[in-house]
Write a protein that holds these residues in place. Structure first.
Motif, PDB file in Angstrom:
ATOM      1  N   THR A 140      38.614  17.564 102.260  1.00  0.00           N
ATOM      2  CA  THR A 140      39.182  18.195 103.465  1.00  0.00           C
ATOM      3  C   THR A 140      39.437  17.162 104.567  1.00  0.00           C
ATOM      4  N   GLY A 164      31.869  19.612 115.067  1.00  0.00           N
ATOM      5  CA  GLY A 164      31.209  19.900 113.788  1.00  0.00           C
ATOM      6  C   GLY A 164      30.672  18.616 113.192  1.00  0.00           C
ATOM      7  N   ARG A 165      29.475  18.680 112.614  1.00  0.00           N
ATOM      8  CA  ARG A 165      28.851  17.473 112.038  1.00  0.00           C
ATOM      9  C   ARG A 165      28.319  17.741 110.638  1.00  0.00           C
ATOM     10  N   SER A 166      28.989  18.632 109.899  1.00  0.00           N
ATOM     11  CA  SER A 166      28.528  18.881 108.528  1.00  0.00           C
ATOM     12  C   SER A 166      28.810  17.651 107.664  1.00  0.00           C
ATOM     13  N   HIS A 188      28.792  18.993 118.604  1.00  0.00           N
ATOM     14  CA  HIS A 188      28.081  19.895 117.692  1.00  0.00           C
ATOM     15  C   HIS A 188      27.396  20.996 118.485  1.00  0.00           C
ATOM     16  N   SER A 189      26.551  21.758 117.805  1.00  0.00           N
ATOM     17  CA  SER A 189      25.992  22.949 118.452  1.00  0.00           C
ATOM     18  C   SER A 189      25.120  22.623 119.669  1.00  0.00           C
ATOM     19  N   LEU A 194      30.985  21.423 126.283  1.00  0.00           N
ATOM     20  CA  LEU A 194      31.949  21.238 125.180  1.00  0.00           C
ATOM     21  C   LEU A 194      33.391  21.395 125.652  1.00  0.00           C
ATOM     22  N   ALA A 207      36.012  21.894 113.349  1.00  0.00           N
ATOM     23  CA  ALA A 207      35.372  22.355 112.111  1.00  0.00           C
ATOM     24  C   ALA A 207      34.047  22.969 112.503  1.00  0.00           C
ATOM     25  N   VAL A 208      34.130  24.056 113.242  1.00  0.00           N
ATOM     26  CA  VAL A 208      32.947  24.648 113.867  1.00  0.00           C
ATOM     27  C   VAL A 208      32.482  25.902 113.129  1.00  0.00           C
ATOM     28  N   GLY A 209      33.380  26.495 112.353  1.00  0.00           N
ATOM     29  CA  GLY A 209      33.003  27.670 111.562  1.00  0.00           C
ATOM     30  C   GLY A 209      32.884  28.942 112.379  1.00  0.00           C
ATOM     31  N   LYS A 210      33.567  29.021 113.533  1.00  0.00           N
ATOM     32  CA  LYS A 210      33.508  30.229 114.393  1.00  0.00           C
ATOM     33  C   LYS A 210      34.942  30.696 114.670  1.00  0.00           C
ATOM     34  N   MET A 213      37.216  30.338 118.182  1.00  0.00           N
ATOM     35  CA  MET A 213      36.331  29.930 119.288  1.00  0.00           C
ATOM     36  C   MET A 213      37.051  29.031 120.297  1.00  0.00           C
ATOM     37  N   ILE A 230      38.425  28.386 108.505  1.00  0.00           N
ATOM     38  CA  ILE A 230      39.138  29.447 107.785  1.00  0.00           C
ATOM     39  C   ILE A 230      38.242  30.673 107.673  1.00  0.00           C
ATOM     40  N   HIS A 231      38.749  31.788 108.156  1.00  0.00           N
ATOM     41  CA  HIS A 231      37.975  33.030 108.195  1.00  0.00           C
ATOM     42  C   HIS A 231      38.873  34.190 107.813  1.00  0.00           C
ATOM     43  N   GLY A 262      44.130  23.918 104.870  1.00  0.00           N
ATOM     44  CA  GLY A 262      43.724  24.524 103.588  1.00  0.00           C
ATOM     45  C   GLY A 262      44.406  23.929 102.362  1.00  0.00           C
ATOM     46  N   THR A 265      43.277  20.407 100.943  1.00  0.00           N
ATOM     47  CA  THR A 265      42.008  20.140 100.267  1.00  0.00           C
ATOM     48  C   THR A 265      42.230  19.987  98.760  1.00  0.00           C
TER      49      THR A 265
HETATM   50  P1  NAD Z   1      29.160  24.166 108.921  1.00  0.00           P
HETATM   51  O1  NAD Z   1      28.729  25.527 109.307  1.00  0.00           O
HETATM   52  O2  NAD Z   1      28.407  23.398 107.889  1.00  0.00           O
HETATM   53  O3  NAD Z   1      29.209  23.245 110.227  1.00  0.00           O
HETATM   54  C1  NAD Z   1      29.639  23.744 111.468  1.00  0.00           C
HETATM   55  C2  NAD Z   1      29.372  22.683 112.515  1.00  0.00           C
HETATM   56  O4  NAD Z   1      29.771  23.211 113.782  1.00  0.00           O
HETATM   57  C3  NAD Z   1      27.905  22.298 112.639  1.00  0.00           C
HETATM   58  O5  NAD Z   1      27.794  20.892 112.523  1.00  0.00           O
HETATM   59  C4  NAD Z   1      27.478  22.747 114.040  1.00  0.00           C
HETATM   60  O6  NAD Z   1      26.680  21.772 114.711  1.00  0.00           O
HETATM   61  C5  NAD Z   1      28.797  22.919 114.758  1.00  0.00           C
HETATM   62  N1  NAD Z   1      28.732  24.059 115.676  1.00  0.00           N
HETATM   63  C6  NAD Z   1      28.332  25.319 115.409  1.00  0.00           C
HETATM   64  N2  NAD Z   1      28.408  26.084 116.523  1.00  0.00           N
HETATM   65  C7  NAD Z   1      28.862  25.277 117.507  1.00  0.00           C
HETATM   66  C8  NAD Z   1      29.143  25.474 118.868  1.00  0.00           C
HETATM   67  N3  NAD Z   1      28.990  26.660 119.457  1.00  0.00           N
HETATM   68  N4  NAD Z   1      29.597  24.426 119.578  1.00  0.00           N
HETATM   69  C9  NAD Z   1      29.773  23.212 119.009  1.00  0.00           C
HETATM   70  N5  NAD Z   1      29.530  22.971 117.709  1.00  0.00           N
HETATM   71  C10 NAD Z   1      29.063  23.993 116.971  1.00  0.00           C
HETATM   72  O7  NAD Z   1      30.699  24.291 108.516  1.00  0.00           O
HETATM   73  P2  NAD Z   1      31.653  23.308 107.662  1.00  0.00           P
HETATM   74  O8  NAD Z   1      31.296  23.404 106.224  1.00  0.00           O
HETATM   75  O9  NAD Z   1      31.731  21.977 108.312  1.00  0.00           O
HETATM   76  O10 NAD Z   1      33.031  24.079 107.868  1.00  0.00           O
HETATM   77  C11 NAD Z   1      33.604  24.281 109.144  1.00  0.00           C
HETATM   78  C12 NAD Z   1      34.760  25.238 109.028  1.00  0.00           C
HETATM   79  O11 NAD Z   1      35.746  24.686 108.177  1.00  0.00           O
HETATM   80  C13 NAD Z   1      34.418  26.605 108.410  1.00  0.00           C
HETATM   81  O12 NAD Z   1      35.223  27.584 109.036  1.00  0.00           O
HETATM   82  C14 NAD Z   1      34.813  26.458 106.963  1.00  0.00           C
HETATM   83  O13 NAD Z   1      35.168  27.701 106.376  1.00  0.00           O
HETATM   84  C15 NAD Z   1      36.014  25.571 107.102  1.00  0.00           C
HETATM   85  N6  NAD Z   1      36.324  24.749 105.923  1.00  0.00           N
HETATM   86  C16 NAD Z   1      37.608  24.749 105.504  1.00  0.00           C
HETATM   87  C17 NAD Z   1      37.991  23.967 104.429  1.00  0.00           C
HETATM   88  C18 NAD Z   1      39.414  23.963 104.020  1.00  0.00           C
HETATM   89  O14 NAD Z   1      39.732  23.582 102.904  1.00  0.00           O
HETATM   90  N7  NAD Z   1      40.312  24.351 104.910  1.00  0.00           N
HETATM   91  C19 NAD Z   1      37.035  23.177 103.758  1.00  0.00           C
HETATM   92  C20 NAD Z   1      35.728  23.172 104.232  1.00  0.00           C
HETATM   93  C21 NAD Z   1      35.390  23.957 105.327  1.00  0.00           C
END
Ligand code: NAD
Length: 283
Positions: A140, A164-166, A188-189, A194, A207-210, A213, A230-231, A262, A265
């Motif tokens: 990705t 995001g820091r995943s 990050h969170s 921010l 890449a925050v997963g919300k 947001m 992606i949601h 998307g 990837t």
């Molecule tokens: P994850 O949940 O592992 O990581 C989310 C990150 O966001 C964390 O590091 C966290 O510290 C940070 N975060 C959470 N809430 C926060 C806030 N309020 N303020 C600031 N930072 C905050 O998610 P991920 O695996 O890194 O994926 C992120 C997003 O990307 C998801 O929506 C996932 O579905 C999407 N994704 C899409 C693809 C693709 O192919 N398009 C691939 C992987 C992930």
């Protein structure tokens, strides 16, 4: 009005280039192959696995799937990985995530031969990325770099904020932008202020997963906005981490969801499979 970055078209362009490389290898008698391991029958995982196999088929890469039951033991899964590691007919190995809770994901990913690790999750590949050596890069974030470059967006010298820091997206993304000479901030969170931090970004990668947001108030006028999120919403439509309608008028370029990050990837997964084939045949 922002330029809409067409991830679908760019992914097709990359796959077309890969197909030419694969065809050339076939002429030399080389047929690459990817092994995909799926544990359990989670419907979302099944869709991802099926899409990956279809992409292989379209490009002329052989794919082999191994479907293991939800209650498979970690040892049995590790044994299967060992079999694929030792099989010279398998170039790439992918374990579809997430794994059931009784299986230690880290042990499983660490067991994959790094030269066959087409997801780029093995610590050796992650380390190689950090110190700028050759290796497999997580698909990705690698796809985001291609989106930026192929859209003619300059990265060097720009301030990039990655939210995001995943290990799969945020961290490798930040390292890749650093490699492209951006000045990088990882949020990050626990990040304070921010919204105002994001307003300093020339390139904002989310890449925050919300869902939705990131609103217009997070955006500096003229910024490039990349939405990795992606949601599935209640109305069954897809949305990203960015409020597209609100943000688009302020941005100079933006990725839509769906049709942005998307599709990249899978294209970059295919890119990694081709790298693995070349590595194995010394090309
Ligand atoms: P994850 O949940 O592992 O990581 C989310 C990150 O966001 C964390 O590091 C966290 O510290 C940070 N975060 C959470 N809430 C926060 C806030 N309020 N303020 C600031 N930072 C905050 O998610 P991920 O695996 O890194 O994926 C992120 C997003 O990307 C998801 O929506 C996932 O579905 C999407 N994704 C899409 C693809 C693709 O192919 N398009 C691939 C992987 C992930």
């Amino acid at each position: 009005m922002a330029k809409i970055i067409d991830g679908k078209a760019i992914a097709e362009e990359i796959k077309h280039e890969l197909k030419q490389e694969i065809d050339a290898m076939k002429e030399r008698g080389i047929e690459g192959s990817l092994a995909v391991i799926q544990v359990g029958t989670d419907p979302a995982s099944s869709v991802y696995v099926s899409n990956k196999k279809k992409a292989c088929e379209a490009l002329g890469i052989r794919s082999e799937s191994c479907e293991l039951p939800e209650d498979v033991t970690e040892e049995a899964l590790l044994r299967q990985i060992e079999i694929y590691n030792g099989n010279p007919r398998i170039d790439g190995i992918l374990v579809q995530l997430p794994l059931p809770p009784h299986i230690n994901e880290k042990r499983v990913l660490d067991a994959i031969d790094p030269t066959k690790d087409v997801d780029g999750f093995h610590p050796l590949n992650v380390g190689a990325l950090l110190i700028g050596e050759k290796g497999m890069v997580s698909c990705t974030p690698a796809g985001v770099i291609q989106l930026l470059k192929r859209s003619g967006i300059e990265i060097a010298g720009k301030h990039c904020v990655v939210i995001g820091r995943s290990n799969i997206v945020g961290k490798p993304m930040a390292v890749l932008m650093l490699r492209e000479n951006a000045t990088v901030t990882i949020a990050h969170s626990k990040t304070k202020n921010l919204e105002s931090l994001c307003r300093t970004a020339d390139i904002l990668i989310v890449a925050v997963g919300k869902p939705k947001m990131i609103k217009a108030s997070y955006i500096k006028e003229g910024a490039v906005v990349i939405d990795v999120g992606i949601h599935r919403m209640e109305n069954k439509k897809l949305c990203g981490d960015v409020d597209f309608e609100g943000v688009e008028p302020l941005a100079s370029a933006i990725t839509p969801v769906p049709g942005g990050v998307g599709p990249m990837t899978i294209a970059m997964l295919m890119h990694n499979v081709v790298l693995a084939i070349k590595e194995h045949y010394g090309l």
